[in-house]
Write a protein that holds these residues in place. Structure first.
Motif, PDB file in Angstrom:
ATOM      1  N   ARG A 124       0.812  -1.204   0.000  1.00 56.34           N
ATOM      2  CA  ARG A 124       0.000   0.000   0.000  1.00 56.34           C
ATOM      3  C   ARG A 124       0.851   1.262   0.000  1.00 56.34           C
ATOM      4  O   ARG A 124       0.467   2.274  -0.579  1.00 56.34           O
ATOM      5  CB  ARG A 124      -0.960  -0.003   1.179  1.00 56.34           C
ATOM      6  N   ILE A 125       1.988   1.169   0.680  1.00 51.27           N
ATOM      7  CA  ILE A 125       2.883   2.317   0.623  1.00 51.27           C
ATOM      8  C   ILE A 125       3.269   2.588  -0.820  1.00 51.27           C
ATOM      9  O   ILE A 125       3.198   3.708  -1.319  1.00 51.27           O
ATOM     10  CB  ILE A 125       4.155   2.057   1.450  1.00 51.27           C
ATOM     11  N   LEU A 126       3.605   1.501  -1.493  1.00 54.12           N
ATOM     12  CA  LEU A 126       3.995   1.654  -2.883  1.00 54.12           C
ATOM     13  C   LEU A 126       2.813   2.130  -3.723  1.00 54.12           C
ATOM     14  O   LEU A 126       2.980   2.912  -4.665  1.00 54.12           O
ATOM     15  CB  LEU A 126       4.521   0.322  -3.424  1.00 54.12           C
ATOM     16  N   ALA A 127       1.613   1.658  -3.390  1.00 49.64           N
ATOM     17  CA  ALA A 127       0.443   2.081  -4.135  1.00 49.64           C
ATOM     18  C   ALA A 127       0.241   3.586  -4.000  1.00 49.64           C
ATOM     19  O   ALA A 127       0.028   4.280  -5.002  1.00 49.64           O
ATOM     20  CB  ALA A 127      -0.789   1.334  -3.637  1.00 49.64           C
ATOM     21  N   TYR A 128       0.297   4.071  -2.743  1.00 51.96           N
ATOM     22  CA  TYR A 128       0.109   5.516  -2.577  1.00 51.96           C
ATOM     23  C   TYR A 128       1.229   6.286  -3.237  1.00 51.96           C
ATOM     24  O   TYR A 128       1.018   7.366  -3.801  1.00 51.96           O
ATOM     25  CB  TYR A 128      -0.016   5.869  -1.093  1.00 51.96           C
ATOM     26  N   SER A 129       2.398   5.693  -3.189  1.00 50.60           N
ATOM     27  CA  SER A 129       3.513   6.331  -3.867  1.00 50.60           C
ATOM     28  C   SER A 129       3.225   6.418  -5.365  1.00 50.60           C
ATOM     29  O   SER A 129       3.482   7.444  -5.994  1.00 50.60           O
ATOM     30  CB  SER A 129       4.785   5.514  -3.594  1.00 50.60           C
ATOM     31  N   THR A 130       2.679   5.351  -5.906  1.00 50.05           N
ATOM     32  CA  THR A 130       2.339   5.375  -7.334  1.00 50.05           C
ATOM     33  C   THR A 130       1.336   6.476  -7.630  1.00 50.05           C
ATOM     34  O   THR A 130       1.499   7.249  -8.574  1.00 50.05           O
ATOM     35  CB  THR A 130       1.735   4.021  -7.737  1.00 50.05           C
ATOM     36  N   ILE A 131       0.291   6.551  -6.795  1.00 49.11           N
ATOM     37  CA  ILE A 131      -0.709   7.589  -7.015  1.00 49.11           C
ATOM     38  C   ILE A 131      -0.041   8.951  -7.013  1.00 49.11           C
ATOM     39  O   ILE A 131      -0.271   9.808  -7.868  1.00 49.11           O
ATOM     40  CB  ILE A 131      -1.796   7.523  -5.927  1.00 49.11           C
ATOM     41  N   SER A 132       0.831   9.116  -6.030  1.00 50.93           N
ATOM     42  CA  SER A 132       1.501  10.390  -5.876  1.00 50.93           C
ATOM     43  C   SER A 132       2.345  10.714  -7.109  1.00 50.93           C
ATOM     44  O   SER A 132       2.309  11.828  -7.638  1.00 50.93           O
ATOM     45  CB  SER A 132       2.372  10.322  -4.616  1.00 50.93           C
ATOM     46  N   GLN A 133       3.090   9.715  -7.582  1.00 55.56           N
ATOM     47  CA  GLN A 133       3.952   9.958  -8.730  1.00 55.56           C
ATOM     48  C   GLN A 133       3.134  10.214  -9.995  1.00 55.56           C
ATOM     49  O   GLN A 133       3.503  11.039 -10.827  1.00 55.56           O
ATOM     50  CB  GLN A 133       4.873   8.744  -8.963  1.00 55.56           C
TER      51      GLN A 133
END
Lengths: 100, 182, 483, 492, 639
Positions: free
Chosen positions: E300-309
């Motif tokens: 999920r951290i990576l998911a939110y990071s993806t959204i952010s990017q």
């Protein structure tokens, strides 16, 4: 000289009386008699009109009406007697098994 | 004084037409009353008698309308045959208890109003027809009538004989059934 | 009238004469020897067949010498011939139905068939009459015969009650009609329809009085066709009468009375200054609505069919309310369809109610599985009554609605279609019990050969009129072209 | 007069009926074979028709015309064009497949197949008829066998559903009949011939057109069904046996839409124009409302039934647009709905045969248990929700695209319906296939070969038309173009 | 060299067909089929790229549909943008499929997985190659459905099934906008082709054009998980990790960015639309960045990071940074794929996704850890790794656009990015294991080799856009925006490096050195902030109560309405009959018995009443006819 209009009014009165009788008599024979009154009313009219037009057909019509009235009465009474035999009554308002 | 008055009255020349008309209207009234009795009397037998009176009254009207032939037929067929039959039937089906029970049903008022309305409509129509005087000499000779049955009216004559025959066969079939059945 | 004249006159009426002779023969035959009843049925069957054949032969090979016969009492034209032919078919089927029913086993068959024959003569007379007196006498002949026919099942209480009601109601209606006729006579000075027509056309008559007279005459005919408000007798009588008689009186007098109605209105009164089309329209809507709506809640199959036949009369009256050739044609087309489908339905009701021993619709449960052919045939007739193509009933409806639309009487068309939807419900109710429900008891439906024959004829008629109506249409168009 | 292939197609089932009638009731196997053969021959003839059809020409082809009732100028007049050919093909195809699916019908097989074949003739005749009278006759002929098929072999409330279907559709069709009659008497010369009436279409007064349009609308709207005349549909669909549901959804509903194409629009163009906006609104109501109601269903079949309501909305929308694109989409949608929803009903039937329940709450996790079934269900569900690559998408897309220039707001609302559509379809998939397995069904058997035979052709068509949709437009395009030319669209 | 770009998507399609039809027979070989297909695609992509550089462009087209009488030709569009995407998708896709053979080796639906993956590859490659709106919409939906299948691949888990559904429906909301947008384009121009976009952009009706652009952007919002439709992406992590890597990090989610880039002529002509794009992007970037600070699930951290990017990229595009956005799209694809695969490897090793249970596994999973940290450095923007160049490019373009709010937020976000990535790294790989029975082990070679390849790309791919290679990328994929002359490029580059360093430093201080940077009191005062972030700004809850529940209720009431009201035709009929049946009990039977609906009820009711007219009394009947006569006559009289 009599007034044909008065005769016709008289016939209408007989007609109405006959109707009233047919509607209110409980006895089926009473109804039959009332219907005879209606036929008579029609006959009076026919004869009066024959008189009015000087035409024979009205009178002849009336004769035939009397004849059929006789026939109808024969049939009616025969039926009435058949009903009386089955139901032991001639009161029209007792004969109401067939309804609705 | 009084005798004089009576004499004067007795000597009054009453026109023939007046007598004729009076009698005519008397007959009408009597017949109508008799008809009323037919439909109102409690005793069916009495009704039948009243019907006889009515029928005879009607025959009298026929006379006034210059139809002696029909008057005779009325008396012969109606009073002689039909009414006799009816009286037979009345006696056949009559019970003693019938005398005291209601002979009219509950729809008297409605019937009265409706027949009254119908009569009113009829009367209006008849009055509006504005029927004039009958044709002069509008009487039909008896023998002409008789001949009609075998000329112009031969087909109706045949038909009514069929009607009577059918009625006869039917009545016999209905009436005679008991023998074989019970 | 010379003998020669009489004979020439009589040729055109040979079928009726033959029927009368057949009636005499049956009565005499019965009087002389107590033989099997079935023979009498076959005799009358043959009589009607011969009469029909004679009618066919005469109408196609011996053109009428004049339009009127017997001093103008009757008329022979395409219309009367067509109606007489339909009456022959009706009577033929009625005899078959009578033979198929067992009610006449206990005697009186001679009288029964003789009265059937008399009645058929009366019906013919109605279609031929051109004179108020003849109309009255024919009507009486039909009425008296049918009163007796209804009560001929002796010990059945229902039957005699029905007969009494039929009689009293009929006598009253006839009386009223007679009074109306006397007024017509008084107004026009004649009882001959041609002359009354001329008198009305000449004008100067009191419109109100004429209307009154016409309405009163309508009472007698309305009684025969079970038109509102003269329909009250029909359900009781239909239910109480023996089923073949019910079938007959639901069809025969109706056909003849409609024929008279057409003749009386179009040839006897005309529409001069008096718009009786609206009256007919109003009565039509009332009749079909009353018939259909009440039929919905009926459980007795005969009673349901009684209301159905009231409704059918309502549809036919639509054709009456439209002053066009199509309107008149639609009356006859519908009647023709009605003859076949209604008699067909009754032909199957007879064995079915015998088999289940009840007249309740709900007792027909699962009949389709026990008697598939009978159920199928009944379904065919009921759907035809409901107006589903390709059965005859549909053609009738089509004609009726066409007439209404063409005559710009939209309210009649809409009332008609709404009614036919209501009607579908109760017709299908019978089908539902027969097909959709499982049989509760074992029952054997015996189909008498006469019934089978009647069903085949009725089905053939129903289907052929529905599928290839052109010949029928042409005949009917020719028949009503006299108006 | 050339080879009467159309009559042959329409009456092949009748020949089948006669053959079935000749077979004793006990010999159910032979009855099935005969029925299958009859529908199969009709299918082959239908394929032959597709091959023989001239795709360049949008006019009537293979016309047969014989005088029937001369008095009313009624003739036995058949013909196909691009509008009807796809419907005819759909009918013969679905009838054949549903016939195979009918093998499992329990009891009274002889009656069943007789009625079934009669139904097929009625449906084919409706699509082939070029005479209003003939059209009406066939239209009504459909009702009767359908009543029995639902009423006898249906579910627990079959009687109610059957009579409701019968009454509703009859109520509509009698008004339609009045409309036909009115057309007859107003046309000059009087005629029931659809082609003749089309020629004289300009001649009718607008007021008259409106009245007749409304009358016809009642008939067609109930069949389509258009809100609020749709309430017969869920009952009928749910109670009908599987093959009959297939035909009900696949073919019967099309009769209503086809009526608009064949009769209302070309004959009454001005009324159609006047009625476009209400029709578009009704269309969008169908789409959205149908989808919402479908979402509330827990009965598998009822869900599919309501999805039909929703899908038929696109037909109305496309019709209302009166553009070539929209009408092509509408016609195309009718065909696609037939194949996809037909397949859906078959799938419902497959599952019901095994589990005897349609309660969506009682399933779950079947995806792992019966993967082939799951795959098929997924494909059809995706087709139903309008996934690109499957045929349903193309037709919805076309009708929306055609409607957009004419009714922007309505189209936008309609488009948002696809979200709800997606929602209930996915909910359906999830409840049946996904999630933990309900142990009741751990022994459930995979879809069998016979069932596959009924489903694979439909799937193939769905895929083919999804991947290469212009093939359908080759078929219907010229005729639709002629129709649009006739109604003189609001926007070309 | 061969130049058949239209074959690129077809190989995976064939692989899909083979796997779905013969999956059972193929067994483990289905992976080979899929990998071979995507390798072929990659090879063809490279050849297309080379050919493109040589100036030869292949094209193909066939009529697919008629719209408005004109045929819509399906064809391929090979240009710089699509070539870049083709390469990224095919290369990363191939690597991830190789990785999957290891990751999914124990799964019972092994071949089904590869079938879906191939289908996805087909859809994605076709999407990239699409030359018109209709085609892109079709493949847009297809990738969506692939995503649905793959998210709910482990459908026995309710959460997976729900997540798939949520993803599909949420993105479909965006697709509604896209659909309407493309319908408007059709309406405005009658042409669906991208090649006509510059002409379409000349349309004088600016309002409609802007509306169309924003509606098309809605599609991107859904697909690229932008605020407010981002909620599906974190849930999508229920799918297998390679799926997350390929679809929900590297390729499909980038489709939204690709779409905006593809339609850039349109957006460029509508400044208002661009502003919307920019703000949506930056809000997304910032919000997701903040949420990522507190989440504990590794994926999920990576998911939110993806959204952010993704927000970053969108915002860049919105600020006119066409090259910057697309460049970041490419670099991000590589390092984010690597991050996910690394995370997958970790999960594969430790069988948990909660970072609080991990720790100190660096020594046990050296390759994984090393590549993961490389990727983290890349995303944090540490030079000279890939992320640095693209992020710097973005910041420059934002600054150049003069929108300093966006620039500021973006800068802040890049600090957050560095922080949460290294929070993750430090907690997972360093320190002591937080759980005793953590039996971490290195993954097999099929999994580590792709990691290493991706790590290679993560390090060096950025160079194509760097001054070191004379900004080759910027010349290749460009919208003619030129170089941002106004921006102090050097300064920004320094600041960007500083942001990364600051973020890493804070994380180091907190999680390695265990410094209490923030006093306890302050922390308590800001607990609400933490709660807000942990609950992801309550977006899901808001949707639940504001949209999903009302819709469910609406649906339920629609059905009730349908069942009761419409079906009852008119409600009062029912009420009326109820009333009557109370009055007269005997009517119950007729009222209730076998009724079809309200109208039938009415008829039946009438019937029940009317039949009572038939009393069986003959004189009543007679009265009836007299009454009828009187009425008929009276009506005539008064007329």
């Amino acid at each position: 000289m009599i007034s044909i209009t008065h005769v016709m009014l008289f016939s209408a009165l007989i007609f109405a009386i006959g109707l009233y009788g047919a509607l209110t008599r409980r006895n089926a024979i009473g109804i039959l008699m009332s219907i005879e009154l209606i036929l008579n009313a029609a006959n009076i009219n026919l004869v009066a009109m024959a008189r009015l037009w000087g035409d024979k057909s009205g009178i002849l019509f009336a004769v035939f009406v009397i004849g059929t009235a006789a026939a109808a009465t024969i049939v009616g009474l025969a039926i009435l007697i058949a009903v009386y035999r089955n139901a032991k009554t001639v009161y029209a308002d007792r004969i109401n098994l067939l309804r609705w | 004084m009084i005798a004089n008055l009576v004499k004067q009255i007795l000597d009054l020349k009453i026109p023939e037409w007046f007598i004729s008309l009076s009698v005519f209207y008397f007959i009408l009234a009597a017949t109508a009353i008799a008809a009323l009795m037919v439909v109102t009397l409690k005793n069916v037998f009495h009704s039948a008698v009243a019907l006889a009176v009515t029928l005879i009254g009607v025959a009298a009207v026929y006379l006034y309308l210059n139809s002696e032939f029909l008057a005779i037929m009325q008396i012969l067929l109606y009073v002689g045959a039909i009414l006799t039959l009816i009286i037979f039937a009345v006696m056949l089906t009559a019970k003693l208890s019938d005398r005291n029970i209601m002979q009219a049903n509950e729809q008297k008022l409605a019937s009265f109003l409706l027949t009254g309305a119908l009569f009113a409509i009829l009367a209006i129509a008849i009055v509006k027809m504005k029927i004039g005087e009958p044709a002069a000499g509008g009487t039909v000779a008896l023998n002409e009538l008789g001949r009609s049955f075998f000329t112009d009216y031969v087909l109706p004559f045949e038909f009514i004989s069929l009607v009577l025959l059918a009625a006869l066969i039917g009545a016999v079939a209905l009436a005679f059934r008991e023998k074989g059945d019970e | 009238m010379s003998v020669r004249e009489l004979l020439i006159n009589s040729v055109q009426f040979a079928p009726e004469l033959f029927l009368v002779l057949a009636a005499f023969a049956i009565v005499l035959f019965d009087f002389l020897s107590r033989s099997k009843q079935r023979d009498l049925g076959i005799v009358s069957l043959i009589a009607f067949a011969v009469a029909g054949g004679m009618l066919w032969f005469i109408s196609s090979h011996i053109p009428p010498q004049s339009s009127v016969y017997f001093s103008g009492m009757v008329t022979v034209d395409a219309f009367s011939t067509a109606v007489r032919f339909v009456i022959c078919i009706v009577m033929f089927l009625a005899v078959l139905l009578s033979m198929g029913d067992r009610f006449h086993r206990d005697g009186d068959t001679a009288e029964y068939y003789a009265l059937l024959l008399f009645m058929s003569v009366g019906l013919s007379g109605l279609s031929l009459s051109k004179n108020l007196l003849m109309i009255y006498l024919s009507l009486e002949l039909v009425s008296l015969s049918s009163y007796i026919l209804v009560s001929l099942t002796k010990r059945e209480f229902f039957s005699s009650e029905a007969s009494l009601k039929y009689f009293l109601f009929g006598a009253l209606s006839t009386g009223i009609m007679l009074y109306g006729m006397s007024l017509v006579y008084g107004l026009t000075g004649s009882i001959d329809l041609d002359r009354t027509f001329a008198a009305v056309a000449a004008g100067g008559l009191n419109a109100g009085a004429l209307y009154l007279a016409v309405v009163l005459v309508l009472a007698g005919l309305g009684f025969k066709i079970a038109m509102v408000p003269f329909q009250m007798w029909a359900p009781d009588v239909y239910q109480g009468a023996p089923t073949p008689v019910t079938a007959l009186i639901s069809v025969g007098p109706k056909v003849a009375a409609f024929a008279v109605l057409l003749r009386f209105f179009y040839k006897g009164i005309g529409d001069f200054g008096m718009n009786w089309y609206d009256l007919a329209g109003f009565l039509s809507v009332a009749t079909m609505t009353v018939g259909n709506v009440i039929a919905v809640s009926q459980n007795n199959v005969k009673r349901m069919l009684a209301y159905s036949s009231i409704a059918q009369a309502g549809y036919i009256l639509i054709g009456f309310a439209v002053p066009s050739a199509l309107g008149k044609q639609s009356v006859i087309i519908y009647l023709l369809a009605y003859v076949f489908m209604n008699l067909g339905a009754f032909a199957l009701v007879i064995p079915l109610i015998r088999a289940v021993g009840s007249e309740e619709i709900s007792d027909l449960k699962g009949v389709a599985q026990k008697a598939p052919v009978a159920a199928l045939a009944l379904t065919l007739f009921l759907l035809s009554l409901a107006g589903i193509p390709p059965m005859a009933g549909f053609l009738g409806k089509f004609y009726i609605f066409s007439a209404a639309v063409q005559g710009q009487k939209l309210y009649l068309a809409v009332a008609g279609v709404l009614n036919s939807v209501i009607a579908l419900y109760y017709y299908v109710r019978v089908i539902k019990y027969m097909y959709l429900d499982q049989p509760e008891k074992d029952l054997a439906v015996a189909l008498h050969p006469a019934i089978v024959a009647a069903v085949i004829i009725a089905a053939a008629g129903t289907l052929s009129i529905g599928i290839y109506p052109e010949p029928f249409i042409r005949i009917v168009a020719g028949a009503v072209s006299i108006f | 007069m050339n080879f009467p292939i159309l009559s042959l197609i329409a009456f092949t089932p009748i020949a089948g009926i006669l053959a079935v009638l000749a077979v004793p009731k006990k010999n159910e196997k032979l009855i099935r074979v005969i029925a299958t053969a009859a529908t199969g021959i009709a299918l082959l003839l239908g394929i032959g028709l597709m091959l023989a059809y001239n795709y360049r020409d949008g006019a009537m082809q293979f016309v047969e015309k014989y005088t029937w009732i001369k008095t009313f100028n009624i003739s036995y007049h058949l013909g196909v064009d691009g509008l009807s050919l796809s419907m005819v093909f759909l009918t013969v195809l679905l009838c054949f497949l549903a016939c195979i699916a009918s093998y499992r019908i329990e009891g009274r097989q002889k009656e069943y197949f007789v009625l079934y074949l009669l139904l097929e003739t009625g449906m084919l005749g409706t699509f082939l008829a070029l005479d209003l009278f003939l059209f009406y006759v066939f239209w009504e002929v459909v009702l009767v066998p359908m009543y029995f098929l639902i009423g006898i072999w249906g579910g627990p409330r079959k009687e109610y559903a059957a009579i409701k279907f019968f009454l509703y559709t009859l109520a509509g069709s009698v008004f339609m009949l009045l409309g036909f009659i009115a057309l007859y008497f107003t046309s000059n010369p009087h005629t029931f011939d659809i082609l003749e009436l089309q020629k004289g279409s300009g001649g009718f007064a607008i007021g008259f057109q409106q009245i007749v349009f409304m009358a016809l609308f009642l008939g067609f709207a109930i069949k389509v069904p258009i809100f609020p005349f749709h309430t017969w549909l869920p009952d009928a669909h749910v109670e009908a046996p599987t093959p009959i549901s297939v035909l009900l959804a696949g073919v019967l509903l099309k009769m209503g839409g086809y009526g608009f194409f064949r009769i209302s629009y070309p004959i009454l163009p001005e009324a159609a124009k006047w009625f476009a906006l209400p029709l578009a609104i009704l269309g969008v109501v169908n789409i959205i409302y149908g989808a919402f109601v479908a979402m509330a269903q827990i009965d598998f079949k009822k869900l599919v039934a309501y999805s039909s309501v929703s899908h038929m909305g696109f037909v109305l929308l496309g019709l209302a647009s009166m553009t070539a694109t929209g009408m092509n989409g509408a016609l195309f949608q009718m065909f696609n709905h037939g194949t996809i929803t037909g397949g859906m009903f078959l799938l419902v039937g497959v599952l019901y045969d095994r589990t005897h329940t349609r309660d969506l709450k009682s399933f779950g996790g079947l995806g792992a248990q019966i993967p082939v079934y799951a795959g098929l269900l997924t494909v059809f569900t995706m087709g139903s929700l309008g996934l690109p690559g499957l045929s349903g998408f193309v037709s919805e897309f076309l009708s929306l695209l055609g409607t957009f220039p004419v009714f922007q707001v309505i189209t936008i609302i309609a488009v948002s319906g696809i979200v709800v559509t997606a929602a209930y379809h996915l909910m359906l998939l999830q409840r049946v296939l996904l999630g933990p397995l309900n142990v009741r069904w751990k022994d459930i058997t995979e879809i069998n070969r016979r069932e596959l035979v009924t489903l694979v052709p439909l799937m193939a068509i769905t895929l083919f038309l999804g991947l290469y949709p212009i093939s359908m437009l080759y078929l219907q395009g010229p005729s639709v173009a002629m129709l649009v030319e006739k109604v003189k669209g609001l926007l070309v | 060299m061969m130049n058949y770009p239209y074959l690129i998507p077809l190989f995976p399609l064939m692989a899909f067909a083979a796997n779905i039809l013969f999956g059972k027979k193929l067994g483990k070989k289905s992976a080979l089929v899929s990998i071979a297909a995507s390798t072929a695609s990659a090879a063809l992509s490279i050849s297309a790229f080379v050919n493109f550089l040589r100036g030869s462009v292949a094209s193909v087209s066939f009529a697919w549909l008629n719209v408005n009488g004109a045929p819509v030709m399906f064809g391929i569009l090979v240009d710089q943008l699509s070539l870049m995407m083709l390469l990224v998708v095919s290369v990363i896709g191939t690597l991830i499929q190789v990785y999957s053979t290891g990751y999914m080796s124990d799964d019972k639906r092994f071949s089904r997985f590869f079938a879906y993956m191939s289908l996805f590859m087909f859809s994605m490659l076709s999407l990239v190659l699409s030359n018109n709106f209709m085609m892109i919409y079709i493949f847009w939906e297809l990738v969506g459905v692939c995503s649905y299948f793959l998210i709910s691949f482990w459908f026995e888990k309710d959460s997976a099934a729900n997540a798939g559904k949520k993803a599909f429906i949420t993105t479909r909301i965006g697709d509604v906008g896209l659909f309407i947008g493309l319908a408007m384009i059709f309406w405005l121009s009658g042409s669906p082709y991208f090649s006509d976009l510059p002409a379409i952009a000349q349309n004088p009706d600016r309002v409609l054009l802007t509306a169309a652009a924003i509606l098309i952007f809605c599609g991107a919002v859904g697909k690229s998980a932008q605020f407010p439709l981002h909620v599906w992406l974190p849930d999508a992590m229920e799918g297998p990790t390679p799926v997350s890597a390929l679809i929900h990090a590297a390729t499909m989610v980038a489709a939204g960015v690709y779409l905006v880039a593809r339609c850039y002529p349109l957006f460029a002509a509508c400044p208002a639309a661009l502003v919307v794009v920019a703000y949506i992007g930056i809000v997304t970037a910032f919000m997701a960045g903040t949420i990522a600070l507190v989440v504990n699930d590794i994926k999920r951290i990576l998911a939110y990071s993806t959204i952010s990017q993704l927000g970053y990229m969108i915002a860049a595009l919105g600020c006119g940074g066409y090259t910057a956005g697309t460049f970041h799209l490419m670099t991000h694809a590589f390092f984010k794929a690597l991050l996910f695969l690394g995370a997958g490897s970790v999960i594969h090793g430790v069988h948990t996704q909660d970072i609080r249970q991990m720790g100190g596994i660096f020594s046990k999973m050296k390759i994984t850890a090393a590549t993961f940290i490389i990727a983290s450095l890349a995303i944090a923007g540490v030079p000279p790794l890939a992320g640095f160049w693209s992020k710097d490019e973005i910041l420059v373009s934002m600054f150049a656009s003069g929108n300093y709010v966006i620039f500021g937020l973006a800068y802040l976000t890049s600090i957050f990015t560095a922080f949460y990535m290294f929070r993750l790294c430090f907690i997972v790989f360093f320190g002591r294991p937080r759980k005793a029975d953590l039996h971490a082990h290195e993954s097999p070679a099929v999994m580590t080799v792709p990691l290493m390849v991706l790590a290679f790309f993560s390090i060096f791919i950025g160079l194509v856009g760097s001054p070191l290679m004379h900004n080759w990328f910027g010349h290749f994929v460009t919208f003619g925006e030129g170089h941002h002359g106004g921006a102090p490029a050097g300064l920004i580059m320094g600041a960007s490096v500083a942001a990364g360093v600051i973020g890493i430093a804070i994380a180091f201080a907190l999680y390695i050195l265990k410094w209490q940077l923030v006093p306890q009191a302050v922390r308590i005062r800001f607990t609400w902030l933490h709660t807000l972030l942990i609950n992801k700004y309550y977006m899901d809850e808001i949707y639940l109560s504001a949209i999903i529940r009302p819709i469910a209720l609406l649906s339920k009431y629609s059905f009730r309405f349908d069942k009761n009201l419409i079906d009852g035709v008119v409600n009062w009929t029912g009420l009326f009959s109820l009333f009557l049946s109370e009055v007269k009990n005997s009517f119950d039977k007729h009222v209730v018995d076998g009724l079809v609906n309200g109208a039938a009820k009415l008829v039946d009711l009438c019937s029940g009443h009317a039949r009572r007219l038939q009393t069986g009394l003959i004189q009543n009947y007679m009265l009836f006819i007299i009454a009828g006569l009187v009425i008929i006559l009276f009506v005539n009289l008064i007329r």
